[in-house]
Design a protein around this motif. Structure first.
Motif, PDB file in Angstrom:
ATOM      1  N   ARG A   1       0.825  -1.211   0.000  1.00 24.00           N
ATOM      2  CA  ARG A   1       0.000   0.000   0.000  1.00 24.00           C
ATOM      3  C   ARG A   1       0.860   1.263   0.000  1.00 24.00           C
ATOM      4  NH1 ARG A   1      -5.183   1.360   3.933  1.00 24.00           N
ATOM      5  NH2 ARG A   1      -5.656  -0.824   3.446  1.00 24.00           N
ATOM      6  N   ALA A   2       1.964   1.245   0.736  1.00 25.82           N
ATOM      7  CA  ALA A   2       2.819   2.432   0.795  1.00 25.82           C
ATOM      8  C   ALA A   2       3.396   2.749  -0.584  1.00 25.82           C
ATOM      9  CB  ALA A   2       3.937   2.229   1.814  1.00 25.82           C
ATOM     10  N   ALA A   3       3.883   1.736  -1.284  1.00 25.43           N
ATOM     11  CA  ALA A   3       4.437   1.957  -2.626  1.00 25.43           C
ATOM     12  C   ALA A   3       3.346   2.420  -3.577  1.00 25.43           C
ATOM     13  CB  ALA A   3       5.086   0.681  -3.141  1.00 25.43           C
ATOM     14  N   PHE A   4       2.156   1.821  -3.469  1.00 26.38           N
ATOM     15  CA  PHE A   4       1.057   2.240  -4.331  1.00 26.38           C
ATOM     16  C   PHE A   4       0.720   3.708  -4.113  1.00 26.38           C
ATOM     17  CE2 PHE A   4      -3.632   2.955  -4.272  1.00 26.38           C
ATOM     18  CZ  PHE A   4      -3.769   3.158  -5.641  1.00 26.38           C
ATOM     19  N   HIS A   5       0.697   4.166  -2.861  1.00 27.32           N
ATOM     20  CA  HIS A   5       0.307   5.550  -2.602  1.00 27.32           C
ATOM     21  C   HIS A   5       1.300   6.552  -3.184  1.00 27.32           C
ATOM     22  CE1 HIS A   5      -3.439   5.975  -0.197  1.00 27.32           C
ATOM     23  NE2 HIS A   5      -3.329   4.658  -0.326  1.00 27.32           N
ATOM     24  N   GLU A   6       2.552   6.191  -3.258  1.00 24.69           N
ATOM     25  CA  GLU A   6       3.498   7.078  -3.927  1.00 24.69           C
ATOM     26  C   GLU A   6       3.127   7.244  -5.399  1.00 24.69           C
ATOM     27  OE1 GLU A   6       7.549   6.019  -3.416  1.00 24.69           O
ATOM     28  OE2 GLU A   6       7.466   5.996  -1.210  1.00 24.69           O
ATOM     29  N   GLN A   7       2.752   6.142  -6.040  1.00 27.19           N
ATOM     30  CA  GLN A   7       2.363   6.179  -7.451  1.00 27.19           C
ATOM     31  C   GLN A   7       0.995   6.847  -7.630  1.00 27.19           C
ATOM     32  OE1 GLN A   7       2.407   2.018  -8.367  1.00 27.19           O
ATOM     33  NE2 GLN A   7       4.602   1.794  -7.946  1.00 27.19           N
ATOM     34  N   PHE A   8       0.065   6.513  -6.766  1.00 32.84           N
ATOM     35  CA  PHE A   8      -1.297   7.052  -6.809  1.00 32.84           C
ATOM     36  C   PHE A   8      -1.278   8.571  -6.656  1.00 32.84           C
ATOM     37  CE2 PHE A   8      -5.300   7.448  -3.966  1.00 32.84           C
ATOM     38  CZ  PHE A   8      -6.139   7.664  -5.044  1.00 32.84           C
ATOM     39  N   ASN A   9      -0.615   9.048  -5.615  1.00 32.16           N
ATOM     40  CA  ASN A   9      -0.568  10.492  -5.375  1.00 32.16           C
ATOM     41  C   ASN A   9       0.122  11.224  -6.519  1.00 32.16           C
ATOM     42  OD1 ASN A   9      -1.854  10.114  -2.917  1.00 32.16           O
ATOM     43  ND2 ASN A   9       0.048  10.060  -1.747  1.00 32.16           N
ATOM     44  N   ALA A  10       1.195  10.634  -7.041  1.00 33.92           N
ATOM     45  CA  ALA A  10       1.909  11.270  -8.152  1.00 33.92           C
ATOM     46  C   ALA A  10       1.027  11.352  -9.390  1.00 33.92           C
ATOM     47  CB  ALA A  10       3.184  10.500  -8.467  1.00 33.92           C
ATOM     48  N   ALA A  11       0.260  10.300  -9.663  1.00 33.00           N
ATOM     49  CA  ALA A  11      -0.615  10.297 -10.838  1.00 33.00           C
ATOM     50  C   ALA A  11      -1.742  11.316 -10.705  1.00 33.00           C
ATOM     51  CB  ALA A  11      -1.186   8.901 -11.057  1.00 33.00           C
ATOM     52  N   VAL A  12      -2.288  11.451  -9.499  1.00 33.82           N
ATOM     53  CA  VAL A  12      -3.342  12.435  -9.272  1.00 33.82           C
ATOM     54  C   VAL A  12      -2.792  13.850  -9.427  1.00 33.82           C
ATOM     55  CG1 VAL A  12      -4.920  13.395  -7.536  1.00 33.82           C
ATOM     56  CG2 VAL A  12      -4.740  10.915  -7.831  1.00 33.82           C
ATOM     57  N   VAL A  13      -1.616  14.107  -8.853  1.00 34.63           N
ATOM     58  CA  VAL A  13      -0.988  15.422  -8.996  1.00 34.63           C
ATOM     59  C   VAL A  13      -0.757  15.741 -10.476  1.00 34.63           C
ATOM     60  CG1 VAL A  13       1.143  16.719  -8.610  1.00 34.63           C
ATOM     61  CG2 VAL A  13       0.073  15.481  -6.714  1.00 34.63           C
ATOM     62  N   GLN A  14      -0.215  14.778 -11.224  1.00 33.34           N
ATOM     63  CA  GLN A  14       0.067  14.996 -12.645  1.00 33.34           C
ATOM     64  C   GLN A  14      -1.210  15.267 -13.431  1.00 33.34           C
ATOM     65  OE1 GLN A  14       2.275  11.501 -13.756  1.00 33.34           O
ATOM     66  NE2 GLN A  14       4.037  12.064 -12.489  1.00 33.34           N
ATOM     67  N   PHE A  15      -2.288  14.568 -13.087  1.00 32.84           N
ATOM     68  CA  PHE A  15      -3.561  14.786 -13.769  1.00 32.84           C
ATOM     69  C   PHE A  15      -4.064  16.208 -13.540  1.00 32.84           C
ATOM     70  CE2 PHE A  15      -8.211  14.924 -13.404  1.00 32.84           C
ATOM     71  CZ  PHE A  15      -8.579  14.544 -14.687  1.00 32.84           C
ATOM     72  N   PHE A  16      -4.027  16.662 -12.298  1.00 36.88           N
ATOM     73  CA  PHE A  16      -4.504  18.023 -12.023  1.00 36.88           C
ATOM     74  C   PHE A  16      -3.562  19.075 -12.620  1.00 36.88           C
ATOM     75  CE2 PHE A  16      -7.037  16.226  -8.326  1.00 36.88           C
ATOM     76  CZ  PHE A  16      -8.264  16.489  -8.915  1.00 36.88           C
ATOM     77  N   GLN A  17      -2.278  18.801 -12.627  1.00 37.16           N
ATOM     78  CA  GLN A  17      -1.361  19.744 -13.268  1.00 37.16           C
ATOM     79  C   GLN A  17      -1.706  19.902 -14.745  1.00 37.16           C
ATOM     80  OE1 GLN A  17       2.334  17.801 -12.213  1.00 37.16           O
ATOM     81  NE2 GLN A  17       2.859  19.389 -10.718  1.00 37.16           N
ATOM     82  N   ALA A  18      -1.991  18.791 -15.415  1.00 40.94           N
ATOM     83  CA  ALA A  18      -2.285  18.833 -16.845  1.00 40.94           C
ATOM     84  C   ALA A  18      -3.644  19.458 -17.140  1.00 40.94           C
ATOM     85  CB  ALA A  18      -2.214  17.415 -17.430  1.00 40.94           C
ATOM     86  N   THR A  19      -4.663  19.061 -16.389  1.00 40.68           N
ATOM     87  CA  THR A  19      -6.019  19.495 -16.725  1.00 40.68           C
ATOM     88  C   THR A  19      -6.324  20.904 -16.226  1.00 40.68           C
ATOM     89  OG1 THR A  19      -6.855  18.370 -14.723  1.00 40.68           O
ATOM     90  CG2 THR A  19      -6.941  17.151 -16.799  1.00 40.68           C
ATOM     91  N   LEU A  20      -5.854  21.264 -15.051  1.00 44.05           N
ATOM     92  CA  LEU A  20      -6.148  22.604 -14.553  1.00 44.05           C
ATOM     93  C   LEU A  20      -5.291  23.641 -15.255  1.00 44.05           C
ATOM     94  CD1 LEU A  20      -6.698  21.943 -10.748  1.00 44.05           C
ATOM     95  CD2 LEU A  20      -8.389  22.078 -12.585  1.00 44.05           C
TER      96      LEU A  20
END
Length: 325
Positions: free
Chosen positions: A302-321
């Motif tokens: 779960r810890a490794a997944f959250h690093e990837q999950f949070n990074a993907a969410v940040v990247q999505f908002f950076q791109a779309t906003l």
């Protein structure tokens, strides 16, 4: 060259650390709403307790940056504003202001209005009002760049905020066909008639056109939307499904939303993940207290997944906003 200049204009400079504060917001005639706010700062951060977790923040520090994008966060059923603190920290480190509300009536210590699902989008709308108009740092926020993240009941909430209109009368036939599913067993155990939402008018669902992009992780009541219910959701969306979600079994939730959105979402299916793996990793004490939420499958980190999950969410908002500028 032009693209590079544009990126410099819309991408906030990264601050060294994260500031944090908890606030109370008036909410009409109801009790005040509590929210947590994370934001970029150049003040030194140190470890501080946040419920059962610890976060490295600078409480009450000065805000760094201008024209900062905002992401509002809606927790799952029985959660609270700190339930996705790690994502809020990741967003703030990336130059966003992140604000999460505790949904009165659907928190870990108050389930008095858990089935009044229409209260949640209204409370999220109130949070956006507060952040853009009343928060002491509102002048640092770019009101044209607002996104929303939600998990489970929160995923349902942000889909409504983005324009979705659910039909809760669909719960009855769903439970008639799938009485073994968790939602239906929980309603039966609580003595709640699944027809509780049959006469809910469309007018109760509060939409928020200020929200320009949404991320929904394991959205609850996905089957209640359909193509008609999601036909007005035109903002970019990112959708997450846990492949081993036994609480909200496929294809009635995430896949139902994916198939009904008028614009295909950025879709992620997380192998070996369960429903609650979208929540941050628990410490040993919390794992003993709440194993049903904290324990993952043996082959899931779960810890490794959250690093990837949070990074993907940040990247999505950076791109779309940024693209909405």
């Amino acid at each position: 060259m032009i693209a590079t200049l544009f990126a410099l204009l819309v991408t906030p400079a990264l601050a060294a650390d994260v500031g944090f504060e908890a606030v109370k917001m008036a909410d009409g005639e109801g009790p005040p709403l509590t929210a947590g706010i994370w934001y970029p700062t150049n003040a030194a951060a140190t470890p501080h307790a946040l419920g059962s977790f610890s976060q490295t923040v600078a409480p009450g520090a000065l805000i760094a940056g201008h024209r900062l994008p905002l992401v509002v966060i809606s927790h799952g059923g029985g959660g609270w504003y700190g339930g996705h603190y790690d994502m809020a920290l990741a967003l703030a480190h990336a130059g966003f202001v992140a604000a999460a509300v505790s949904h009165n009536g659907d928190t870990f210590d108050d389930q008095s209005h858990v089935l009044e699902l229409w209260r949640r989008p209204a409370q999220l709308h109130r949070l956006v009002d507060y952040m853009l108009d009343e928060w002491h740092g509102h002048g640092r926020i770019d009101a044209a760049r607002v996104g929303a993240f939600g998990f489970s009941n929160g995923g349902f909430t942000v889909l409504v905020a983005a324009g979705g209109t659910p039909d809760l009368s669909k719960i009855t036939p769903y439970c008639e066909a799938h009485p073994e599913h968790d939602l239906c067993k929980d309603l039966k155990q609580a003595g709640v008639d699944p027809r509780f939402g049959a006469n809910v008018p469309d007018s109760v669902w509060v939409h928020d056109p200020r929200i320009k992009a949404v991320v929904a992780a394991a959205p609850a009541f996905g089957f209640a939307f359909g193509s008609a219910g999601l036909s007005s959701v035109h903002v970019p969306s990112q959708l997450w499904r846990a492949a081993d979600d036994r609480h909200q079994p496929d294809p009635y939730y995430d896949e139902a939303v994916r198939a009904s959105l008028p614009q295909p979402p950025e879709y992620h299916v997380v192998a070996h993940a369960g429903h609650y793996d979208f929540l941050p990793p628990c410490d040993a004490r919390l794992s003993r207290k709440m194993p049903e939420i904290c324990n993952s499958l043996p082959d899931f980190d779960r810890a490794a997944f959250h690093e990837q999950f949070n990074a993907a969410v940040v990247q999505f908002f950076q791109a779309t906003l940024n693209s909405n500028r």
